[in-house]
Scaffold this motif. Structure first.
Motif, short mmCIF file in Angstrom:
data_model
loop_
_atom_site.label_atom_id
_atom_site.label_comp_id
_atom_site.label_asym_id
_atom_site.label_seq_id
_atom_site.Cartn_x
_atom_site.Cartn_y
_atom_site.Cartn_z
N LYS A 1 5.99 56.45 14.05
CA LYS A 1 5.20 57.70 14.03
C LYS A 1 4.46 57.93 12.72
O LYS A 1 4.36 59.06 12.22
N LEU A 2 3.95 56.84 12.16
CA LEU A 2 3.13 56.94 10.96
C LEU A 2 1.89 57.76 11.30
O LEU A 2 1.36 57.67 12.41
N LYS A 3 1.39 58.54 10.34
CA LYS A 3 0.23 59.39 10.64
C LYS A 3 -1.10 58.68 10.37
O LYS A 3 -2.05 58.81 11.13
N TYR A 4 -1.16 57.94 9.23
CA TYR A 4 -2.40 57.26 8.85
C TYR A 4 -2.11 55.83 8.40
O TYR A 4 -1.21 55.61 7.57
N LEU A 5 -2.86 54.89 8.95
CA LEU A 5 -2.76 53.50 8.52
C LEU A 5 -4.18 53.04 8.21
O LEU A 5 -5.09 53.18 9.03
N THR A 6 -4.37 52.52 7.00
CA THR A 6 -5.71 52.03 6.61
C THR A 6 -5.61 50.56 6.29
O THR A 6 -4.81 50.16 5.44
N VAL A 7 -6.39 49.75 6.98
CA VAL A 7 -6.34 48.31 6.70
C VAL A 7 -7.71 47.83 6.21
O VAL A 7 -8.75 48.28 6.68
N TYR A 8 -7.64 46.93 5.22
CA TYR A 8 -8.86 46.37 4.63
C TYR A 8 -9.18 45.12 5.44
O TYR A 8 -8.48 44.12 5.35
N ALA A 9 -10.24 45.20 6.25
CA ALA A 9 -10.56 44.08 7.14
C ALA A 9 -11.74 43.26 6.62
O ALA A 9 -11.80 42.05 6.84
N PHE A 10 -12.71 43.92 5.96
CA PHE A 10 -13.89 43.19 5.47
C PHE A 10 -14.50 44.01 4.34
O PHE A 10 -14.86 45.17 4.53
N SER A 11 -14.62 43.40 3.17
CA SER A 11 -15.12 44.15 2.01
C SER A 11 -16.63 43.97 1.86
O SER A 11 -17.22 43.04 2.43
N THR A 12 -17.23 44.84 1.04
CA THR A 12 -18.67 44.72 0.77
C THR A 12 -18.97 43.42 0.03
O THR A 12 -20.12 42.99 -0.03
N GLU A 13 -17.94 42.80 -0.54
CA GLU A 13 -18.13 41.54 -1.26
C GLU A 13 -17.87 40.32 -0.36
O GLU A 13 -18.21 39.19 -0.74
N ASN A 14 -17.27 40.54 0.80
CA ASN A 14 -16.93 39.39 1.66
C ASN A 14 -18.17 38.73 2.28
O ASN A 14 -18.08 37.63 2.82
N TRP A 15 -19.35 39.37 2.16
CA TRP A 15 -20.59 38.73 2.63
C TRP A 15 -20.90 37.48 1.83
O TRP A 15 -21.72 36.65 2.25
#
Ligand code: IPE
Ligand code: IPE
Ligand code: MG
Length: 265
Positions: free
Chosen positions: A77-91
């Motif tokens: 029952k976590l309220k917020y999960l934020t995952v880093y999937a693609f950064s502005t530098e990954n281009w």
């Protein structure tokens, strides 16, 4: 110094490494749960290379790891999960790898959307979405629309996200309000800045997890991480699994957070 931050050290959670998943779940204290967990899903490429496989295989395995972690987030029952999937530098990566990552994102959304909705998850992609390829923008729009009325876990997917780009965008948004006469310079407070970030209305992350043995934030949530607890592990993201997530949560529950103040008993 960084050794102190490593998740797989012997830590305050006695014998944590030997506990089964079930035991760890039982040890979780509902009163000390983080509201918001952020994860830098790193190490897919090295995971694959270590196995003599193509990096794309690592990214595919990374999606599987993400599925497990989201499921556990729902269970606890976590309220917020934020995952880093693609950064502005990954281009900067080879075009083929960028294409694979976009394909996997699209595939993930179409495959998982029903189950995510069944679990009451609200998907909130955050980043410069208009710069994504059309197929990714369509999938993202569908995910937002299908899940917009869900009231459970808020699942922030950082896509073409950079902390600096996010802050720059906030400055532009605020600047335009001043130009239009909707805001005075003196009215800009920390809260006003927070309200113009992608995470507006959300609590700051309590816990940041970075697998893969790298000790840096890589332009992730620069504003929001001011007092976030870090949990690092050498395990690569595809091997992260439920067990490491539980270890991180248990370790978090034994941290003493001071926010610059003093702890009173
Ligand atoms: C994380 O794994 C996935 C993305 C950055 C999109 P990496 O691809 O960065 O894997 P490593 O760090 O090269 O092992
Ligand atoms: C951070 O990982 C970005 C994501 C996980 C999406 P990177 O692999 O891009 O970060 P660096 O280059 O190691 O700092
Ligand atoms: Mg990496």
């Amino acid at each position: 110094m960084f050794k102190r931050l490593m998740g797989n050290r012997r830590n305050a959670v006695s014998g944590c490494n030997e506990l089964s998943e079930q035991e760890m779940l039982q040890q979780l204290d509902p009163a000390r749960m983080p509201q918001h967990v952020a994860i830098i899903m790193d190490g897919n490429g090295r995971w694959a290379t270590q196995r003599g496989a193509l990096r794309s295989l690592g990214h595919r395995a990374g999606v599987k790891a993400l599925r497990e972690v989201v499921k556990l987030g729902v269970e606890i029952k976590l309220k917020y999960l934020t995952v880093y999937a693609f950064s502005t530098e990954n281009w900067k990566r080879p075009r083929e790898e960028v294409n694979t990552l976009m394909d996997l994102l699209v595939e993930y959304i179409y495959k998982e959307i029903d189950e995510l909705c069944a679990n009451n998850v609200r998907i909130h992609p955050m980043g410069l979405l208009s710069e994504l390829p059309a197929r990714a923008q369509e999938a993202v729009a569908l995910a937002i629309d299908r899940s917009k009325n869900n009231t459970g876990l808020v699942f922030n997917i950082a896509l073409n996200y950079g902390g600096r780009a996010e802050l720059l965008r906030a400055v532009h948004l605020i600047g335009r309000k001043i130009e239009r006469g909707e805001l005075e310079v003196e009215q800009i407070t920390e809260q006003v800045i927070a309200d113009h970030l992608f995470t507006a209305g959300q609590p700051d992350p309590d816990l940041l997890i970075r697998p893969s043995g790298d000790y840096r934030v890589s332009n992730f949530l620069l504003w929001q991480l001011a007092y976030t607890e870090f949990w690092l592990t050498n395990t690569m993201w595809p091997d992260f699994g439920r067990k490491n997530f539980l270890k991180a949560l248990l370790d978090f529950q034994h941290r003493e957070r001071r926010f610059g103040g003093l702890v009173h008993d």
